[in-house]
Design a protein around this motif. Structure first.
Motif, PDB file in Angstrom:
ATOM      1  N   GLY A   1       0.829  -1.193   0.000  1.00  0.00           N
ATOM      2  CA  GLY A   1       0.000   0.000   0.000  1.00  0.00           C
ATOM      3  C   GLY A   1       0.862   1.241   0.000  1.00  0.00           C
ATOM      4  N   CYS A   2       0.302   2.318  -0.513  1.00  0.00           N
ATOM      5  CA  CYS A   2       0.992   3.606  -0.555  1.00  0.00           C
ATOM      6  C   CYS A   2       0.069   4.659   0.031  1.00  0.00           C
ATOM      7  CB  CYS A   2       1.351   3.966  -1.994  1.00  0.00           C
ATOM      8  SG  CYS A   2       2.070   5.622  -2.168  1.00  0.00           S
ATOM      9  N   ILE A   3       0.549   5.340   1.049  1.00  0.00           N
ATOM     10  CA  ILE A   3      -0.155   6.487   1.619  1.00  0.00           C
ATOM     11  C   ILE A   3       0.665   7.706   1.243  1.00  0.00           C
ATOM     12  CG2 ILE A   3      -0.980   7.629   3.697  1.00  0.00           C
ATOM     13  CD1 ILE A   3      -0.956   4.866   5.085  1.00  0.00           C
ATOM     14  N   THR A   4       0.075   8.614   0.491  1.00  0.00           N
ATOM     15  CA  THR A   4       0.840   9.773   0.044  1.00  0.00           C
ATOM     16  C   THR A   4       0.128  11.072   0.378  1.00  0.00           C
ATOM     17  OG1 THR A   4       1.901  10.826  -1.862  1.00  0.00           O
ATOM     18  CG2 THR A   4      -0.101   9.591  -2.314  1.00  0.00           C
ATOM     19  N   ASN A   5       0.879  11.981   0.969  1.00  0.00           N
ATOM     20  CA  ASN A   5       0.395  13.346   1.146  1.00  0.00           C
ATOM     21  C   ASN A   5       0.664  14.062  -0.167  1.00  0.00           C
ATOM     22  OD1 ASN A   5      -0.293  12.893   3.796  1.00  0.00           O
ATOM     23  ND2 ASN A   5       1.436  13.978   4.669  1.00  0.00           N
TER      24      ASN A   5
ATOM     25  N   TYR B   1       5.903   6.869 -15.964  1.00  0.00           N
ATOM     26  CA  TYR B   1       6.716   6.062 -15.057  1.00  0.00           C
ATOM     27  C   TYR B   1       6.107   6.048 -13.659  1.00  0.00           C
ATOM     28  CZ  TYR B   1      10.858   4.232 -12.652  1.00  0.00           C
ATOM     29  OH  TYR B   1      11.717   3.485 -11.892  1.00  0.00           O
ATOM     30  N   VAL B   2       5.658   7.192 -13.186  1.00  0.00           N
ATOM     31  CA  VAL B   2       5.026   7.257 -11.867  1.00  0.00           C
ATOM     32  C   VAL B   2       3.785   6.371 -11.858  1.00  0.00           C
ATOM     33  CG1 VAL B   2       3.815   8.752 -10.235  1.00  0.00           C
ATOM     34  CG2 VAL B   2       5.967   9.513 -11.257  1.00  0.00           C
ATOM     35  N   ALA B   3       2.979   6.431 -12.907  1.00  0.00           N
ATOM     36  CA  ALA B   3       1.775   5.603 -12.988  1.00  0.00           C
ATOM     37  C   ALA B   3       2.134   4.121 -12.953  1.00  0.00           C
ATOM     38  CB  ALA B   3       0.991   5.936 -14.253  1.00  0.00           C
ATOM     39  N   GLU B   4       3.206   3.732 -13.637  1.00  0.00           N
ATOM     40  CA  GLU B   4       3.641   2.336 -13.633  1.00  0.00           C
ATOM     41  C   GLU B   4       4.083   1.907 -12.235  1.00  0.00           C
ATOM     42  OE1 GLU B   4       6.680   2.140 -16.610  1.00  0.00           O
ATOM     43  OE2 GLU B   4       5.264   2.361 -18.255  1.00  0.00           O
ATOM     44  N   VAL B   5       4.752   2.787 -11.527  1.00  0.00           N
ATOM     45  CA  VAL B   5       5.183   2.478 -10.162  1.00  0.00           C
ATOM     46  C   VAL B   5       3.973   2.383  -9.247  1.00  0.00           C
ATOM     47  CG1 VAL B   5       6.468   3.328  -8.156  1.00  0.00           C
ATOM     48  CG2 VAL B   5       7.481   3.465 -10.446  1.00  0.00           C
ATOM     49  N   MET B   6       3.053   3.306  -9.353  1.00  0.00           N
ATOM     50  CA  MET B   6       1.877   3.291  -8.485  1.00  0.00           C
ATOM     51  C   MET B   6       1.036   2.039  -8.728  1.00  0.00           C
ATOM     52  SD  MET B   6       2.530   5.787  -6.629  1.00  0.00           S
ATOM     53  CE  MET B   6       1.109   6.194  -5.637  1.00  0.00           C
ATOM     54  N   ALA B   7       1.070   1.504  -9.932  1.00  0.00           N
ATOM     55  CA  ALA B   7       0.321   0.289 -10.252  1.00  0.00           C
ATOM     56  C   ALA B   7       0.885  -0.931  -9.525  1.00  0.00           C
ATOM     57  CB  ALA B   7       0.320   0.058 -11.762  1.00  0.00           C
ATOM     58  N   LEU B   8       2.094  -0.839  -8.989  1.00  0.00           N
ATOM     59  CA  LEU B   8       2.674  -1.943  -8.230  1.00  0.00           C
ATOM     60  C   LEU B   8       2.031  -2.096  -6.851  1.00  0.00           C
ATOM     61  CD1 LEU B   8       6.445  -1.393  -9.094  1.00  0.00           C
ATOM     62  CD2 LEU B   8       4.939  -3.195  -9.976  1.00  0.00           C
ATOM     63  N   PHE B   9       1.340  -1.076  -6.402  1.00  0.00           N
ATOM     64  CA  PHE B   9       0.684  -1.132  -5.092  1.00  0.00           C
ATOM     65  C   PHE B   9      -0.701  -1.745  -5.220  1.00  0.00           C
ATOM     66  CE2 PHE B   9       3.690   2.412  -4.554  1.00  0.00           C
ATOM     67  CZ  PHE B   9       4.313   2.025  -3.374  1.00  0.00           C
ATOM     68  N   ASN B  10      -1.076  -2.543  -4.217  1.00  0.00           N
ATOM     69  CA  ASN B  10      -2.422  -3.093  -4.190  1.00  0.00           C
ATOM     70  C   ASN B  10      -3.455  -2.015  -3.887  1.00  0.00           C
ATOM     71  OD1 ASN B  10      -0.608  -5.552  -2.909  1.00  0.00           O
ATOM     72  ND2 ASN B  10      -2.141  -6.212  -4.398  1.00  0.00           N
ATOM     73  N   HIS B  11      -3.045  -1.015  -3.109  1.00  0.00           N
ATOM     74  CA  HIS B  11      -3.970   0.063  -2.759  1.00  0.00           C
ATOM     75  C   HIS B  11      -3.170   1.355  -2.544  1.00  0.00           C
ATOM     76  CE1 HIS B  11      -7.857   1.573  -1.497  1.00  0.00           C
ATOM     77  NE2 HIS B  11      -7.287   2.144  -0.454  1.00  0.00           N
ATOM     78  N   VAL B  12      -3.724   2.462  -3.002  1.00  0.00           N
ATOM     79  CA  VAL B  12      -3.100   3.776  -2.843  1.00  0.00           C
ATOM     80  C   VAL B  12      -4.103   4.704  -2.182  1.00  0.00           C
ATOM     81  CG1 VAL B  12      -2.091   5.768  -4.033  1.00  0.00           C
ATOM     82  CG2 VAL B  12      -1.643   3.453  -4.884  1.00  0.00           C
TER      83      VAL B  12
ATOM     84  N   VAL C   1      -4.857  -0.216   6.473  1.00  0.00           N
ATOM     85  CA  VAL C   1      -4.915  -1.556   7.060  1.00  0.00           C
ATOM     86  C   VAL C   1      -6.252  -2.216   6.723  1.00  0.00           C
ATOM     87  CG1 VAL C   1      -5.046  -2.765   9.284  1.00  0.00           C
ATOM     88  CG2 VAL C   1      -3.239  -1.091   8.886  1.00  0.00           C
ATOM     89  N   GLU C   2      -7.323  -1.447   6.813  1.00  0.00           N
ATOM     90  CA  GLU C   2      -8.645  -1.984   6.487  1.00  0.00           C
ATOM     91  C   GLU C   2      -8.768  -2.289   5.002  1.00  0.00           C
ATOM     92  OE1 GLU C   2     -11.372   0.903   8.090  1.00  0.00           O
ATOM     93  OE2 GLU C   2     -10.765   0.446  10.160  1.00  0.00           O
ATOM     94  N   ALA C   3      -8.269  -1.407   4.151  1.00  0.00           N
ATOM     95  CA  ALA C   3      -8.365  -1.619   2.701  1.00  0.00           C
ATOM     96  C   ALA C   3      -7.603  -2.867   2.272  1.00  0.00           C
ATOM     97  CB  ALA C   3      -7.844  -0.395   1.952  1.00  0.00           C
ATOM     98  N   LEU C   4      -6.457  -3.112   2.886  1.00  0.00           N
ATOM     99  CA  LEU C   4      -5.653  -4.284   2.533  1.00  0.00           C
ATOM    100  C   LEU C   4      -6.066  -5.532   3.306  1.00  0.00           C
ATOM    101  CD1 LEU C   4      -2.079  -2.711   2.321  1.00  0.00           C
ATOM    102  CD2 LEU C   4      -3.557  -3.405   0.419  1.00  0.00           C
ATOM    103  N   ASN C   5      -6.895  -5.324   4.346  1.00  0.00           N
ATOM    104  CA  ASN C   5      -7.332  -6.423   5.212  1.00  0.00           C
ATOM    105  C   ASN C   5      -6.123  -7.162   5.792  1.00  0.00           C
ATOM    106  OD1 ASN C   5      -9.189  -8.059   6.554  1.00  0.00           O
ATOM    107  ND2 ASN C   5      -9.249  -9.551   4.881  1.00  0.00           N
ATOM    108  N   VAL C   6      -5.265  -6.385   6.471  1.00  0.00           N
ATOM    109  CA  VAL C   6      -4.043  -6.933   7.054  1.00  0.00           C
ATOM    110  C   VAL C   6      -3.951  -6.585   8.537  1.00  0.00           C
ATOM    111  CG1 VAL C   6      -2.736  -6.938   4.900  1.00  0.00           C
ATOM    112  CG2 VAL C   6      -2.716  -4.892   6.334  1.00  0.00           C
ATOM    113  N   ASP C   7      -3.155  -7.361   9.242  1.00  0.00           N
ATOM    114  CA  ASP C   7      -2.861  -7.122  10.648  1.00  0.00           C
ATOM    115  C   ASP C   7      -1.701  -6.120  10.718  1.00  0.00           C
ATOM    116  OD1 ASP C   7      -1.923  -7.189  13.277  1.00  0.00           O
ATOM    117  OD2 ASP C   7      -1.838  -9.374  13.385  1.00  0.00           O
ATOM    118  N   PRO C   8      -1.898  -4.978  11.377  1.00  0.00           N
ATOM    119  CA  PRO C   8      -0.810  -3.991  11.427  1.00  0.00           C
ATOM    120  C   PRO C   8       0.472  -4.544  12.049  1.00  0.00           C
ATOM    121  CG  PRO C   8      -2.624  -3.342  12.871  1.00  0.00           C
ATOM    122  CD  PRO C   8      -3.084  -4.534  12.097  1.00  0.00           C
TER     123      PRO C   8
END
Length: 155
Positions: free
Chosen positions: A52-56, A72-83, A103-110
């Motif tokens: 996941g990517c959290i970006t300000n 290129y930025v779009a290609e990199v951002m596509a590597l994340f499951n959620h942004v 954490v909720e979007a990815l359904n993962v344990d922090p």
């Protein structure tokens, strides 16, 4: 928030911490180059783990665009499951709610997450949630710590 509001709020927040810095002076410094070695590490991690990517950020085109970099930025951002983009949701790091959203979007344990950021203030909420945190000071340092945290060869 628009540029004028960012400028004002950044100045107020920095002054409260001891020295006024104008947000407009900071904006040109926020468009750093992508590091190919970090992109390769992301590729390798995304083959094994959710990412996941959290970006300000600011709304699109708020400070202009850099031609040749967008694809290129779009290609990199596509590597994340959620942004999660602060400009789209109205929250920004280090607000703890933005980390909970991921954490909720990815359904993962922090407690099974690794969070990287170059600003220490943004690491604190992730660490308080139980995430392993890595303060990025350089690509080699971040990759070495990430290899230790994940057990993957990332170079």
């Amino acid at each position: 928030m628009d540029i004028e509001a960012f400028d004002r709020l950044f100045a107020e927040e920095s002054l409260a911490l001891g020295a006024e810095v104008r947000g407009k002076d900071v904006l040109p410094l926020l468009s750093g180059d992508l590091r190919p070695e970090m992109v390769e590490a992301l590729r390798r991690i995304s083959a094994h783990f959710k990412t996941g990517c959290i970006t300000n950020n600011l709304p699109a085109n708020a400070i202009g665009s850099k031609s040749g970099r967008t694809l290129y930025v779009a290609e990199v951002m596509a590597l994340f499951n959620h942004v999660i983009e602060s400009a789209k949701i109205g929250l920004r790091k280090p607000d703890p709610r933005i980390y909970r959203m991921m954490v909720e979007a990815l359904n993962v344990d922090p407690h099974k997450c690794v969070y990287l950021d170059d600003l220490g203030v943004n690491l604190k909420p992730a660490r308080e949630m139980g995430m392993t945190t890595i303060k990025v000071t350089s690509a080699p340092q971040a990759i070495a710590e990430l290899e230790g945290a994940t057990g993957l060869a990332l170079r």
